[in-house]
Design an enzyme around this catalytic site. Sequence first.
Site, PDB file in Angstrom:
ATOM      1  N   GLU A 102      38.325  40.842  42.760  1.00  0.00           N
ATOM      2  CA  GLU A 102      37.290  41.750  43.214  1.00  0.00           C
ATOM      3  C   GLU A 102      36.321  41.927  42.056  1.00  0.00           C
ATOM      4  O   GLU A 102      36.732  42.019  40.903  1.00  0.00           O
ATOM      5  CB  GLU A 102      37.848  43.133  43.587  1.00  0.00           C
ATOM      6  CG  GLU A 102      38.747  43.144  44.796  1.00  0.00           C
ATOM      7  CD  GLU A 102      40.203  42.901  44.459  1.00  0.00           C
ATOM      8  OE1 GLU A 102      40.985  42.591  45.381  1.00  0.00           O
ATOM      9  OE2 GLU A 102      40.588  43.006  43.266  1.00  0.00           O
TER      10      GLU A 102
ATOM     11  N   TYR B 221      32.118  33.456  38.128  1.00  0.00           N
ATOM     12  CA  TYR B 221      33.160  33.076  39.075  1.00  0.00           C
ATOM     13  C   TYR B 221      32.696  31.940  39.978  1.00  0.00           C
ATOM     14  O   TYR B 221      33.469  31.018  40.274  1.00  0.00           O
ATOM     15  CB  TYR B 221      33.593  34.291  39.899  1.00  0.00           C
ATOM     16  CG  TYR B 221      34.093  35.442  39.056  1.00  0.00           C
ATOM     17  CD1 TYR B 221      34.916  35.228  37.954  1.00  0.00           C
ATOM     18  CD2 TYR B 221      33.738  36.749  39.346  1.00  0.00           C
ATOM     19  CE1 TYR B 221      35.363  36.280  37.173  1.00  0.00           C
ATOM     20  CE2 TYR B 221      34.190  37.815  38.570  1.00  0.00           C
ATOM     21  CZ  TYR B 221      35.000  37.566  37.489  1.00  0.00           C
ATOM     22  OH  TYR B 221      35.443  38.609  36.716  1.00  0.00           O
TER      23      TYR B 221
END
Length: 160
Positions: free
Chosen positions: A105, A117
């Site tokens: 998250e 990411y």
Amino acid sequence: MRWWDIGPVLELERALFPDDAWSKGLFWSELAHARGPGATRRYVVGEGEDGRVVGYAGLAAIDGTGDVQTIAVAREQWSTGLGSRLLRELLTAATDFECREVLLEVRVDNTRAQRLYERFGFEGVGVRRGYYQPGNVDALVMRLSDPLSAVQGMTHGSQG
């Protein structure tokens, strides 16, 4: 990460996440699961040239799924590649734990981390409303479906 890193990690944690910093007890609890034959966690630190902790990251692995618990880099270390190195360590650990996927998250307003990411192959799969408290900030849930391929690609220079 070892027990003696908790103090410096907490200082960095509070500087970077003043509203929702982890407690000392939470780090101790995570490290308790990082040792021995039944270990389900991997925590690492990054040190500066002076030996000071300038980053840290942690992964939990349960039933073939890895979950990035935390990743943080001191502001003066941004754009040095430390975040990428820490994430590589976590993904390598995920393959060691035989994870078929890795989840995380990230705050919806943290586009810098989201770009990191994405470079590693994570894709957005959902939103958790009000996940970060206080502040009621949403979390973008991201998933990497094949950490082994990502790690193999990194060792051949195609990532990060």
